[in-house]
Design an enzyme around this catalytic site. Structure first.
Site, PDB file in Angstrom:
ATOM      1  N   CYS A   2      36.787  85.360  13.598  1.00 26.11           N
ATOM      2  CA  CYS A   2      35.918  86.256  14.364  1.00 26.11           C
ATOM      3  C   CYS A   2      34.712  86.671  13.533  1.00 26.11           C
ATOM      4  O   CYS A   2      34.711  86.546  12.311  1.00 26.11           O
ATOM      5  CB  CYS A   2      36.692  87.500  14.740  1.00 26.11           C
ATOM      6  N   ARG A  27      32.014  80.703  13.952  1.00 25.37           N
ATOM      7  CA  ARG A  27      33.284  81.150  13.369  1.00 25.37           C
ATOM      8  C   ARG A  27      34.343  81.437  14.416  1.00 25.37           C
ATOM      9  O   ARG A  27      35.522  81.561  14.121  1.00 25.37           O
ATOM     10  CB  ARG A  27      33.047  82.421  12.573  1.00 25.37           C
ATOM     11  N   TRP A  75      37.873  84.862  17.892  1.00 25.39           N
ATOM     12  CA  TRP A  75      38.741  83.687  17.864  1.00 25.39           C
ATOM     13  C   TRP A  75      40.139  84.254  18.047  1.00 25.39           C
ATOM     14  O   TRP A  75      40.642  84.963  17.180  1.00 25.39           O
ATOM     15  CB  TRP A  75      38.599  82.968  16.527  1.00 25.39           C
ATOM     16  N   ASN A 100      38.212  92.064  12.618  1.00 26.14           N
ATOM     17  CA  ASN A 100      38.589  90.702  12.196  1.00 26.14           C
ATOM     18  C   ASN A 100      39.886  90.832  11.414  1.00 26.14           C
ATOM     19  O   ASN A 100      40.024  91.755  10.606  1.00 26.14           O
ATOM     20  CB  ASN A 100      37.554  90.093  11.251  1.00 26.14           C
ATOM     21  N   GLY A 101      40.793  89.889  11.585  1.00 30.21           N
ATOM     22  CA  GLY A 101      42.040  89.929  10.810  1.00 30.21           C
ATOM     23  C   GLY A 101      43.238  90.077  11.731  1.00 30.21           C
ATOM     24  O   GLY A 101      43.127  89.941  12.946  1.00 30.21           O
ATOM     25  N   GLU A 482      40.773  62.264   5.772  1.00 32.06           N
ATOM     26  CA  GLU A 482      39.609  63.039   6.187  1.00 32.06           C
ATOM     27  C   GLU A 482      38.967  62.403   7.432  1.00 32.06           C
ATOM     28  O   GLU A 482      38.545  63.109   8.353  1.00 32.06           O
ATOM     29  CB  GLU A 482      38.613  63.127   5.014  1.00 32.06           C
ATOM     30  N   LYS A 486      38.580  64.372  10.955  1.00 28.25           N
ATOM     31  CA  LYS A 486      37.301  64.533  11.660  1.00 28.25           C
ATOM     32  C   LYS A 486      37.439  64.074  13.102  1.00 28.25           C
ATOM     33  O   LYS A 486      36.989  64.740  14.013  1.00 28.25           O
ATOM     34  CB  LYS A 486      36.175  63.714  10.997  1.00 28.25           C
ATOM     35  N   GLU A 489      39.645  66.494  15.149  1.00 28.75           N
ATOM     36  CA  GLU A 489      39.005  67.810  15.308  1.00 28.75           C
ATOM     37  C   GLU A 489      37.985  67.815  16.447  1.00 28.75           C
ATOM     38  O   GLU A 489      37.942  68.748  17.223  1.00 28.75           O
ATOM     39  CB  GLU A 489      38.233  68.186  14.034  1.00 28.75           C
ATOM     40  N   HIS A 505      56.124  50.220   7.380  1.00 30.46           N
ATOM     41  CA  HIS A 505      57.343  51.042   7.360  1.00 30.46           C
ATOM     42  C   HIS A 505      57.436  51.969   8.573  1.00 30.46           C
ATOM     43  O   HIS A 505      58.147  52.973   8.527  1.00 30.46           O
ATOM     44  CB  HIS A 505      57.397  51.859   6.064  1.00 30.46           C
ATOM     45  N   LYS A 604      35.594  78.133  12.019  1.00 32.31           N
ATOM     46  CA  LYS A 604      34.982  77.654  10.780  1.00 32.31           C
ATOM     47  C   LYS A 604      35.676  78.206   9.551  1.00 32.31           C
ATOM     48  O   LYS A 604      35.934  77.504   8.592  1.00 32.31           O
ATOM     49  CB  LYS A 604      33.506  78.054  10.789  1.00 32.31           C
TER      50      LYS A 604
HETATM   51  C1  G6P Z   1      38.921  75.561   8.689  1.00 36.27           C
HETATM   52  C2  G6P Z   1      37.676  74.731   8.927  1.00 36.27           C
HETATM   53  C3  G6P Z   1      37.724  73.478   8.069  1.00 36.27           C
HETATM   54  C4  G6P Z   1      37.916  73.834   6.608  1.00 36.27           C
HETATM   55  C5  G6P Z   1      39.131  74.733   6.399  1.00 36.27           C
HETATM   56  C6  G6P Z   1      39.167  75.310   4.987  1.00 36.27           C
HETATM   57  O1  G6P Z   1      40.037  74.890   9.169  1.00 36.27           O
HETATM   58  O2  G6P Z   1      37.575  74.396  10.293  1.00 36.27           O
HETATM   59  O3  G6P Z   1      36.522  72.754   8.227  1.00 36.27           O
HETATM   60  O4  G6P Z   1      38.063  72.667   5.860  1.00 36.27           O
HETATM   61  O5  G6P Z   1      39.072  75.843   7.294  1.00 36.27           O
HETATM   62  O6  G6P Z   1      38.062  76.151   4.835  1.00 36.27           O
HETATM   63  P1  G6P Z   1      37.386  76.475   3.452  1.00 36.27           P
HETATM   64  O7  G6P Z   1      36.258  77.412   3.809  1.00 36.27           O
HETATM   65  O8  G6P Z   1      38.439  77.155   2.616  1.00 36.27           O
HETATM   66  O9  G6P Z   1      36.922  75.213   2.862  1.00 36.27           O
END
Ligand code: G6P
Length: 609
Positions: A2, A27, A75, A100-101, A482, A486, A489, A505, A604
């Site tokens: 948030c 965020r 969020w 937030n939290g 990764e 991506k 996501e 396997h 984010k």
């Molecule tokens: C969230 C974001 C990711 C990020 C992860 C860790 O899941 O969507 O893109 O890699 O947090 O975030 P950080 O700020 O610790 O790299």
């Protein structure tokens, strides 16, 4: 997560708050709300389910104005995204509060408040905070005292901002476990969960510490501890140019950020032309710590965790130093045996990820010889709490799917490998070779970006698919992970990564015409093995997409599409191939019509557990 923005000014602030929310929206984007105090009309609130533009529309339709206010983009954690659960939450028609939290004891507090007659309008944990605040105000406490007594009852994590009609020029706030900064203006002051929300109005910030409470009015900022003791926190002026949150010629932040990588990498590498320069990037205290390091323990989440996995290969193979990597949410709760001489390395774009921060804070006295954070946000919690800091210079990353933050993290970790490797008899020629490779990296990334339209064409094959497999071997295995992350996501295609040797396997059983297989930088041997595996499934429609060095001699043939990648030094391949996979997922998502920058259910910066 948030986002919070708040203002105490002498001018109308609704547009400042909305602009702040737009800047924070990446965020969290389930719902948005704003509350202002208006001398004639009292407390005015708009809340809307959905994105900030819904809130803007509400404000256009039914405008209200004020010079003191709070705003929030959510969020969802407790309670589904809805107008009722959107912040601000109110109590007694006099106060409004944003949070937030996560409040862990909210159920007990809710029961207690219902027992004394409070009615709950939402199912959020936040609403109980508003009623607690109201209870203390009704009992005669000042707004600041009421906030102090309220937070004393809260268990969990919070950043809070609240306004009350009886205090028409004041905003109070508090932070514990979730970031909150004060933006210092001239004749006006602000609060936000991220300084980026306020860069439109000020470049001076006070970074609140854990447990701080704050009261802002247009003319003053007062910070005190949980016990009510007044404390001074320094005001810092931000030096960098205003972070660009403009899209420019791009349709999405993700694409803009993919294309910013050559510049972000150059900025992160700036000045590092010798091994000594590289070491200096970790700060003055680094040498003393690095001299004693015999092991490295990396903790991180999400994409940053993948950067840690790549770094393990470099640290062990190049620097000859043992390294373990773990996702922070596991590490923090696990009983562990730590080797002597271990450096704790946290990797985090935001510097605020709750689990990574907790992993650092939970480390017991003497468990590590020191802590290092690789972060992209200066003054973030991890930056303030770690012994050593390496700041990546990626600039603000807005797209939820991390791109330039990841590749700059990889550069940071390769630089750490050099700094530690030189202490373990790494040959000077090898050191120089890696430094030269790093200098050349932006060039290879630019060459990869030129493959954009070829990758766009290749991406079309993925549009009707529901699943995808990514294969890599050695250091390219985390890059395959990764790539799969991506894709899932932002395109919502189910994607998994396997070390290539594991294909037979189990996952091979899944290969059919609905399962494209992406192979990342395979060497000869791997490609031959893959081809023979695929022979077995070719009749069932299996299709292979190979991202391989253009000089490796692989050719496109029936059901095998080869994307020829720039020929670059081996050590750079994880970084260079990542860029191609970013482009692949972007184009797939674009054609599937998903919200590339704000994928569903994600946020984010994850500042809650
Ligand atoms: C969230 C974001 C990711 C990020 C992860 C860790 O899941 O969507 O893109 O890699 O947090 O975030 P950080 O700020 O610790 O790299």
């Amino acid at each position: 997560m948030c986002g919070i923005v708040a203002a105490a000014a002498r001018r109308e602030v609704s547009e400042i708050l909305l602009e702040g929310l737009r800047r924070l929206e990446y965020r969290g984007y389930d719902s948005a709300g704003m509350a202002l105090i208006n001398e004639q009309r009292g407390l005015q609130i708009h809340k809307r389910n959905g994105k900030v533009k819904e809130l803007e529309a509400a404000q256009l339709q039914e405008p209200f104005y004020g010079s003191t206010g709070i705003a929030h983009t959510r969020w969802a954690t407790h309670g589904k995204p809805s107008q009722e659960n959107a912040h601000p939450h109110t109590s007694g028609q006099r106060l409004a509060l944003v949070h937030n939290g996560i409040i862990e004891n909210h159920a007990a507090l809710r029961k207690e408040l219902i027992d004394v007659g409070y009615e709950m309008a939402s199912v959020t944990d936040t609403e109980v905070i508003a009623h607690l605040l109201h209870q203390h105000l009704q009992a005669g406490a000042s707004l600041m005292q009421a906030m102090q007594k309220t937070v004393a009852r809260l268990e969990g994590a919070y950043a809070l901002a609240a306004i009350d009609v009886e205090y028409p020029d004041t905003v109070v706030g508090a932070r514990k476990g979730s970031p909150l900064v004060v933006g210092v203006g001239i004749g006006e002051n602000f609060l936000a969960s991220d300084q980026m929300a306020l860069r439109q109005v000020t470049d001076r910030f006070i970074y609140l510490e854990e447990g701080d409470l704050v009261e802002i009015t247009p003319g003053a900022v007062q910070v005190c501890t949980l016990e009510g003791e007044s404390v001074e926190r320094p005001t810092k002026r931000i030096q960098e140019a205003l972070e660009t949150s403009e899209l420019g010629d791009f349709d999405h932040y993700m694409m803009k950020e993919i294309f910013e990588q050559p510049v972000a990498l150059e900025a992160t590498l700036a000045g590092a032309t010798t091994v000594q320069d590289v070491e200096d990037s970790f700060g003055n205290a680094a040498a003393g710590v690095f001299d004693r390091v015999t092991n490295v323990q990396i903790v991180a989440c999400g994409t940053s965790y993948h950067a840690g996995m790549v770094a393990r290969y470099w640290l062990e193979e190049i620097a000859g130093i043992s390294c373990e990597v773990e996702v922070a949410s596991e590490f923090r709760y696990r009983k562990r045996v730590q080797h002597e001489g271990t450096l704790l390395v946290a990797i985090s774009q935001s510097g605020e990820t709750a689990d990574t921060l907790a992993a650092l804070r939970n480390a017991t006295e003497g468990e590590f010889i020191g802590s290092l954070v690789v972060a992209n946000v200066d003054n973030s919690s991890l930056v303030r709490e770690c012994d050593l800091v390496f700041l990546t210079r990626a600039g603000a990353e807005i797209g939820v799917a991390s791109t330039k933050a990841f590749t700059t993290q990889l550069v940071a970790m390769l630089m750490l490998t050099l700094a530690l490797g030189r202490r373990r008899n790494m040959a000077e020629a090898r050191q120089l070779e890696i430094i030269q490779a790093l200098q050349d990296l932006p060039h290879y990334v630019r060459q990869t970006l030129e493959l954009n339209s070829a990758i766009q064409t290749l991406s079309e094959a993925f549009i009707p698919k529901r699943h995808a497999l990514f294969l890599g071997r050695g250091i390219q295995y985390p890059i395959a992970m990764e790539g799969a992350l991506k894709l899932k996501e932002i395109s919502y295609i189910h994607a998994e990564a396997y070390p290539a040797g594991e294909l037979k396997h189990g996952p091979l059983a899944l290969v059919d015409d609905d399962m494209p297989v992406v192979a990342v930088a395979p060497n000869d041997e791997l490609l031959e093995k893959l081809k023979s595996n695929l022979e077995e499934v070719r009749s069932r429609g299996g299709e292979l997409f190979v991202f391989a060095d253009r000089e490796a001699g692989f050719a496109t043939e029936d059901r095998v599409t080869v994307l020829p990648m720039p020929h670059c030094p081996e050590v750079l391949k994880p970084i260079v191939y990542t860029v191609a996979l970013q482009l692949l997922s972007y184009h797939v998502a674009l054609q599937k019509g998903t919200d590339v920058d704000k994928p569903r259910n994600l946020a984010k910066s994850v500042t809650v557990e």
